[in-house]
Enzyme design. Structure first.
Site, PDB file in Angstrom:
ATOM      1  N   SER A 142       0.853  -1.192   0.000  1.00 54.01           N
ATOM      2  CA  SER A 142       0.000   0.000   0.000  1.00 54.01           C
ATOM      3  C   SER A 142       0.882   1.234   0.000  1.00 54.01           C
ATOM      4  O   SER A 142       2.015   1.213   0.501  1.00 54.01           O
ATOM      5  CB  SER A 142      -0.873   0.013   1.253  1.00 54.01           C
ATOM      6  OG  SER A 142      -1.446   1.293   1.435  1.00 54.01           O
ATOM      7  N   TYR A 155      -1.326  -1.019   9.992  1.00 49.75           N
ATOM      8  CA  TYR A 155      -1.448  -1.356   8.558  1.00 49.75           C
ATOM      9  C   TYR A 155      -0.161  -0.976   7.805  1.00 49.75           C
ATOM     10  O   TYR A 155       0.372  -1.762   7.018  1.00 49.75           O
ATOM     11  CB  TYR A 155      -2.653  -0.608   8.010  1.00 49.75           C
ATOM     12  CG  TYR A 155      -2.995  -0.854   6.563  1.00 49.75           C
ATOM     13  CD1 TYR A 155      -3.549  -2.059   6.156  1.00 49.75           C
ATOM     14  CD2 TYR A 155      -2.780   0.136   5.603  1.00 49.75           C
ATOM     15  CE1 TYR A 155      -3.894  -2.268   4.822  1.00 49.75           C
ATOM     16  CE2 TYR A 155      -3.122  -0.062   4.274  1.00 49.75           C
ATOM     17  CZ  TYR A 155      -3.673  -1.269   3.883  1.00 49.75           C
ATOM     18  OH  TYR A 155      -4.007  -1.476   2.575  1.00 49.75           O
TER      19      TYR A 155
HETATM   20  P1  NDP Z   1     -11.579  -5.664   0.244  1.00 55.59           P
HETATM   21  O1  NDP Z   1     -11.928  -5.324   1.646  1.00 55.59           O
HETATM   22  O2  NDP Z   1     -12.516  -5.386  -0.863  1.00 55.59           O
HETATM   23  O3  NDP Z   1     -11.130  -7.190   0.163  1.00 55.59           O
HETATM   24  C1  NDP Z   1     -10.303  -7.764   1.112  1.00 55.59           C
HETATM   25  C2  NDP Z   1     -10.046  -9.197   0.692  1.00 55.59           C
HETATM   26  O4  NDP Z   1      -9.154  -9.805   1.642  1.00 55.59           O
HETATM   27  C3  NDP Z   1     -11.310 -10.030   0.654  1.00 55.59           C
HETATM   28  O5  NDP Z   1     -11.300 -10.823  -0.513  1.00 55.59           O
HETATM   29  C4  NDP Z   1     -11.199 -10.890   1.907  1.00 55.59           C
HETATM   30  O6  NDP Z   1     -11.790 -12.163   1.763  1.00 55.59           O
HETATM   31  C5  NDP Z   1      -9.704 -11.067   2.005  1.00 55.59           C
HETATM   32  N1  NDP Z   1      -9.292 -11.441   3.362  1.00 55.59           N
HETATM   33  C6  NDP Z   1      -9.273 -10.672   4.473  1.00 55.59           C
HETATM   34  N2  NDP Z   1      -8.824 -11.376   5.524  1.00 55.59           N
HETATM   35  C7  NDP Z   1      -8.536 -12.630   5.054  1.00 55.59           C
HETATM   36  C8  NDP Z   1      -8.026 -13.816   5.641  1.00 55.59           C
HETATM   37  N3  NDP Z   1      -7.689 -13.859   6.941  1.00 55.59           N
HETATM   38  N4  NDP Z   1      -7.873 -14.906   4.850  1.00 55.59           N
HETATM   39  C9  NDP Z   1      -8.195 -14.877   3.550  1.00 55.59           C
HETATM   40  N5  NDP Z   1      -8.685 -13.779   2.936  1.00 55.59           N
HETATM   41  C10 NDP Z   1      -8.842 -12.673   3.683  1.00 55.59           C
HETATM   42  O7  NDP Z   1     -10.207  -4.907   0.020  1.00 55.59           O
HETATM   43  P2  NDP Z   1      -9.387  -4.499  -1.297  1.00 55.59           P
HETATM   44  O8  NDP Z   1      -9.763  -5.296  -2.467  1.00 55.59           O
HETATM   45  O9  NDP Z   1      -9.393  -3.045  -1.356  1.00 55.59           O
HETATM   46  O10 NDP Z   1      -7.933  -4.922  -0.765  1.00 55.59           O
HETATM   47  C11 NDP Z   1      -7.140  -5.920  -1.366  1.00 55.59           C
HETATM   48  C12 NDP Z   1      -5.708  -5.666  -0.972  1.00 55.59           C
HETATM   49  O11 NDP Z   1      -5.304  -4.393  -1.460  1.00 55.59           O
HETATM   50  C13 NDP Z   1      -5.494  -5.618   0.541  1.00 55.59           C
HETATM   51  O12 NDP Z   1      -4.255  -6.238   0.866  1.00 55.59           O
HETATM   52  C14 NDP Z   1      -5.409  -4.136   0.815  1.00 55.59           C
HETATM   53  O13 NDP Z   1      -4.686  -3.861   1.986  1.00 55.59           O
HETATM   54  C15 NDP Z   1      -4.728  -3.640  -0.421  1.00 55.59           C
HETATM   55  N6  NDP Z   1      -4.891  -2.228  -0.703  1.00 55.59           N
HETATM   56  C16 NDP Z   1      -6.137  -1.680  -0.919  1.00 55.59           C
HETATM   57  C17 NDP Z   1      -6.278  -0.341  -1.193  1.00 55.59           C
HETATM   58  C18 NDP Z   1      -7.592   0.291  -1.437  1.00 55.59           C
HETATM   59  O14 NDP Z   1      -7.639   1.533  -1.469  1.00 55.59           O
HETATM   60  N7  NDP Z   1      -8.666  -0.426  -1.627  1.00 55.59           N
HETATM   61  C19 NDP Z   1      -5.091   0.515  -1.258  1.00 55.59           C
HETATM   62  C20 NDP Z   1      -3.854  -0.135  -1.043  1.00 55.59           C
HETATM   63  C21 NDP Z   1      -3.771  -1.464  -0.782  1.00 55.59           C
HETATM   64  P3  NDP Z   1     -13.248 -12.516   2.392  1.00 55.59           P
HETATM   65  O15 NDP Z   1     -14.198 -11.471   1.878  1.00 55.59           O
HETATM   66  O16 NDP Z   1     -13.510 -13.890   1.891  1.00 55.59           O
HETATM   67  O17 NDP Z   1     -13.085 -12.467   3.882  1.00 55.59           O
END
Ligand code: NDP
Length: 248
Positions: A142, A155
């Site tokens: 990030s 984070y």
């Molecule tokens: P979302 O909240 O839309 O999705 C998060 C995802 O992580 C879901 O698919 C969720 O699965 C999965 N997840 C969370 N905890 C677990 C776990 N313990 N085991 C398996 N899966 C898990 O977030 P984003 O799509 O925005 O984020 C995706 C990545 O991008 C993250 O690492 C985030 O930190 C990073 N990011 C996002 C930004 C943004 O602005 N959106 C900016 C910078 C980085 P489930 O729903 O099945 O629990």
């Protein structure tokens, strides 16, 4: 179809950036394991969609912070397809609070889910990639790791940890044909950004050169390139995808 025949694991592959990446890699011909923790319906529906379109995919429930669950997930892929070419460490959470009010369990939950998971998943796939003499690993960090962000010490620490881990691992496995890279997105329109306070979103929008938040597909396109055979001379790299927000 530059990924035809390749096998990919996408953690958190059913929602947000993970979902867009799953679609991108499947469209490029990869067979994809869609990892999820809670989103069973979304994961199963996405797998069915890919299969209906002529691809190969299956949904697999695993908490990526749980060593046994990760081992089981990797074994399930090997049982089904016999190899792993690509790992995308995308799963992540936030638990924001100013450091003075950050509870130890909030700290630990984010470190476990966002950083330890990357260690566990990389460790589980590296031996099979080494045997094959080929592998592509991309982890989603990030902009907070590079620039810091108020309320996100846990984070930002986890996401900065991904960078150090990835650069060190890149050196360890470079001569095994394995590349290890990182993408560092700014704000991307997913459920995660919905939790950001409106004032912070407005401040960010005026600071982003392109003047809008990113779309999941725009991150997925970069990941697709980094996991392709064509990205063979790029390793240990951190690619910011932020619409010209920070420009380090
Ligand atoms: P979302 O909240 O839309 O999705 C998060 C995802 O992580 C879901 O698919 C969720 O699965 C999965 N997840 C969370 N905890 C677990 C776990 N313990 N085991 C398996 N899966 C898990 O977030 P984003 O799509 O925005 O984020 C995706 C990545 O991008 C993250 O690492 C985030 O930190 C990073 N990011 C996002 C930004 C943004 O602005 N959106 C900016 C910078 C980085 P489930 O729903 O099945 O629990």
């Amino acid at each position: 179809m530059e990924l035809r025949g390749q096998v990919a694991i996408i953690t958190g592959g059913a929602r947000g950036i993970g979902r867009a990446t799953t679609i991108e890699l499947a469209n490029a011909g990869a067979r994809v394991l869609i990892n999820y923790q809670r989103s069973a319906g979304a994961a199963e529906a996405l797998a069915a969609e890919i299969v209906a379109a002529g691809g190969d995919a299956f949904a697999y429930q695993a908490d990526v912070a749980d060593e046994q669950a990760v081992t089981g997930m990797v074994q399930a892929v090997l049982d089904r397809w016999g190899k792993i070419d690509i790992l995308v460490n995308n799963a992540g959470i936030t638990a924001d609070a100013p450091l003075a009010r950050l509870r130890p369990e909030q700290w630990q939950h984010v470190i476990d889910t966002d950083l330890t998971s990357v260690f566990l998943c990389c460790r589980a796939v590296i031996p099979t990639m080494q045997r094959a003499g080929y592998g592509r690993i991309v982890s989603v960090s990030s902009l907070a790791a590079l620039a810091g962000n108020v309320g996100q010490t846990n984070y930002a620490a986890a996401k900065a940890g991904i960078i150090g881990l990835s650069r060190s691992l890149a050196r360890e496995v470079a001569r095994d044909g394995i590349t290890v890279n990182v993408v560092a997105p700014g704000y991307v329109e997913t459920d995660m950004v919905e939790t950001v306070p409106e004032a912070l979103r407005a401040w960010a929008l005026q600071a982003i050169a392109i003047g809008r938040f990113g779309r999941p597909e725009e991150v997925a396109a970069a990941i697709r390139f980094l996991v392709s055979p064509r990205a063979s001379y790029i390793t240990g790299h951190v690619l910011t995808i932020d619409g010209g927000w920070v420009m380090p």
